[in-house]
Design a protein around this motif. Structure first.
Motif, PDB file in Angstrom:
ATOM      1  N   CYS A 174      -6.797   5.078 -73.053  1.00 25.04           N
ATOM      2  CA  CYS A 174      -8.115   4.893 -73.358  1.00 25.04           C
ATOM      3  C   CYS A 174      -9.075   6.432 -73.591  1.00 25.04           C
ATOM      4  N   ASN A 175     -10.062   6.354 -74.126  1.00 26.58           N
ATOM      5  CA  ASN A 175     -11.036   7.529 -74.235  1.00 26.58           C
ATOM      6  C   ASN A 175     -11.722   7.651 -72.792  1.00 26.58           C
ATOM      7  N   SER A 176     -11.563   8.949 -72.399  1.00 32.57           N
ATOM      8  CA  SER A 176     -12.305   9.047 -70.978  1.00 32.57           C
ATOM      9  C   SER A 176     -13.764   9.407 -71.251  1.00 32.57           C
ATOM     10  N   GLY A 177     -14.007   9.630 -72.619  1.00 33.55           N
ATOM     11  CA  GLY A 177     -15.252  10.116 -72.946  1.00 33.55           C
ATOM     12  C   GLY A 177     -15.689  11.693 -73.064  1.00 33.55           C
ATOM     13  N   VAL A 178     -14.400  12.329 -72.816  1.00 35.57           N
ATOM     14  CA  VAL A 178     -14.528  13.776 -72.892  1.00 35.57           C
ATOM     15  C   VAL A 178     -13.703  14.234 -73.769  1.00 35.57           C
ATOM     16  N   MET A 179     -14.084  15.102 -74.730  1.00 35.14           N
ATOM     17  CA  MET A 179     -13.653  15.717 -76.085  1.00 35.14           C
ATOM     18  C   MET A 179     -13.936  17.171 -76.318  1.00 35.14           C
ATOM     19  N   VAL A 180     -13.080  17.564 -77.029  1.00 37.03           N
ATOM     20  CA  VAL A 180     -13.499  19.172 -77.367  1.00 37.03           C
ATOM     21  C   VAL A 180     -13.540  19.004 -79.035  1.00 37.03           C
ATOM     22  N   ILE A 181     -14.672  19.691 -79.314  1.00 38.09           N
ATOM     23  CA  ILE A 181     -14.657  19.516 -81.065  1.00 38.09           C
ATOM     24  C   ILE A 181     -14.724  21.303 -81.312  1.00 38.09           C
TER      25      ILE A 181
END
Ligand code: UD1
Ligand code: MG
Length: 444
Positions: A174-181
């Motif tokens: 699942c997506n934790s909601g944390v990402m790097v762009i």
């Protein structure tokens, strides 16, 4: 595990514009505390260790209390909650000249660690991914976005639960909601997010597909589900509080402090305790407590904004309120309350006493039931007690008052005048004895 510190400049965005309606609270969700510190401040403290160029919280309009809590950080306002993609869009003005990695975090995921974030950023940089998402495997994935990966483990897309097919819902990552762009492309990519989904929201999770159209590969880094747990309601808040407390208890015991029945002891985010100190069961540390080494806190004490030097013995059942300073080897016994007071070395206040707005010199002994009357209904006044003063039991000290060095106060005194050094003061009615009075009474 060694984690390479990423070299790319970092901007951190903290999503906090959500209403948090399930908290059923008049306060914004991110102000609810874990270990005495607002959730958003936990996140801010953690990301500060990564030395970012920018930390930008995204707030809803009128979140004045949050602004106060995060000062001096500059924030941006998202006028309407149109989705996580829209929230990030609101920060782009501040990132006009920024060329680096943009880390997106949630203000309601407070236990995320520096180690996990460093791993995420290092992977992102090493593989030159366009987007790298922090994934997790919760026991119950329903409600979360699913990470749909390619055979080689890279990320294809994120599908929100509401928009997912049965097959996509069977994915456990699942997506934790944390990402790097990748900050070099964030402006262009964010502009392409649309709101044609079940919620009519601009989803940040659409970015991986957009980046891939631009020939960028996207990655997944797996994180620990406990650390990535978010707070939506009071039960989840309590769960995270328990997790935090369990970690802190272990940390404190590892540093050489004995905890008696650790599960009953509550710490604050900033509690400091020196080696070889012993903490009794059912003790609660509010914020701002600093305890030196070799201090013993017996069970059932409550402490807040207190400093205790080495050798102190406190409790059981003592309440040490803000502004209490106990110098070396001070002894505070049961049912004693102390507030805004400095007690010198070897001072003893052993039973049933209130000391407020006071200074007590070294070696003084305060008898059972002594009260400093510091308040006249309007103003507060100080009590000053010198060194080696003996205050008899059940004494009432009407402040402002000074008891000079070495004086003795007879038990049961109510004092409203300063007492000179080395003198004896007794302020109570004399004892009258009428011999055989009771016998004569019975005869009449
Ligand atoms: C989001 C993710 C989902 C992920 C989950 C993890 C999206 C579209 N979905 O879902 O894939 O599994 O988090 O918890 O990103 N916020 C704003 N402005 C908005 C909307 C939200 O600032 O307009 C903030 C919220 O305050 C919150 C965060 O963004 O901190 C996530 O929003 P939320 O509505 O909780 O998204 P989820 O549905 O939980
Ligand atoms: Mg959420």
């Amino acid at each position: 595990m060694t984690i390479n510190t990423p070299n790319t400049p970092l901007a951190v965005l903290i999503l906090a514009a959500g209403q948090g309606s399930r908290m059923k609270s008049s306060r914004p969700k991110v102000l609810h505390t874990i270990a005495g510190l607002p959730m958003i401040s936990h996140v801010i403290n953690t990301v500060k260790t990564l030395n970012p160029v920018h930390i930008i919280p995204i707030l809803a309009p009128h979140m004045d209390e949050v602004i106060q809590a995060i000062t001096p950080l500059k924030y941006v306002t998202q006028p309407k909650p149109l989705g996580t993609g829209d929230a990030v869009k609101c920060t782009l003005n501040k990132l006009k000249d920024f060329k680096g990695s943009v880390l997106v975090l949630c203000g309601d995921v407070p236990l995320i660690t520096e180690a996990t974030l460093s791993k995420l950023l290092a992977t992102h940089e090493e593989h030159k991914y366009g987007i790298t998402v922090l994934g997790m495997k919760p026991l119950d994935p329903s409600g979360y976005g699913r990470l749909i990966q390619q055979a080689d483990g890279t990320l294809d897309r994120i599908v929100e639960h509401a928009d997912a097919t049965e097959k996509e819902r069977s994915v456990s990552v699942c997506n934790s909601g944390v990402m790097v762009i990748d900050g070099n492309h964030i402006h262009k990519w964010i502009a392409q997010i649309e709101n044609n989904n079940s919620q009519n929201e601009f989803y940040l999770v659409d970015l991986p597909l957009i980046a891939q159209k631009d020939q960028y590969t996207c990655g997944v880094v797996m994180g620990n589900v406990q650390e990535l747990q978010g707070v939506n309601d009071r039960a989840q808040l309590a769960e995270l509080e328990n997790l935090w407390q369990a970690q802190k208890r272990n940390e404190i015991m590892k540093s050489g402090v004995t905890l008696q029945n650790p599960d009953t002891i509550y710490f604050s985010y900033d509690t400091k305790i020196g080696q070889d100190s012993l903490i009794g069961a059912n003790t609660v540390f509010g914020t701002g407590v600093e305890i030196a080494d070799h201090v013993e806190i017996k069970p059932f004490c409550h402490l807040e904004q207190v400093k205790i030097y080495s050798g102190g013995i406190i409790g059981p059942f003592a309440r040490l309120r803000p502004g209490t300073i106990l110098e070396k080897n001070a002894k505070i016994g049961n049912f004693v309350e102390i507030k805004n007071a400095t007690l010198g070395e070897n001072v003893k206040v052993n039973h049933l006493t209130y000391v407020g707005d006071a200074d007590i010199g070294c070696g003084s002994n305060i008898g059972a039931g002594t009260i400093t009357c510091n308040y006249d209904g309007k103003n507060k006044y100080r009590t000053t007690i010198g060194q080696d003063v003996f205050v008899g039991s059940n004494t009432v000290l009407i402040a402002p008052i000074t008891l000079e060095n070495g004086c003795y106060i007879g038990a049961g005194s109510t004092l409203s005048k300063d007492i000179p050094s080395d003198s004896l003061a007794v302020a109570r009615s004399r004892t009258i004895i009428k011999e055989n009075w009771a016998i004569s009474k019975k005869e009449t």
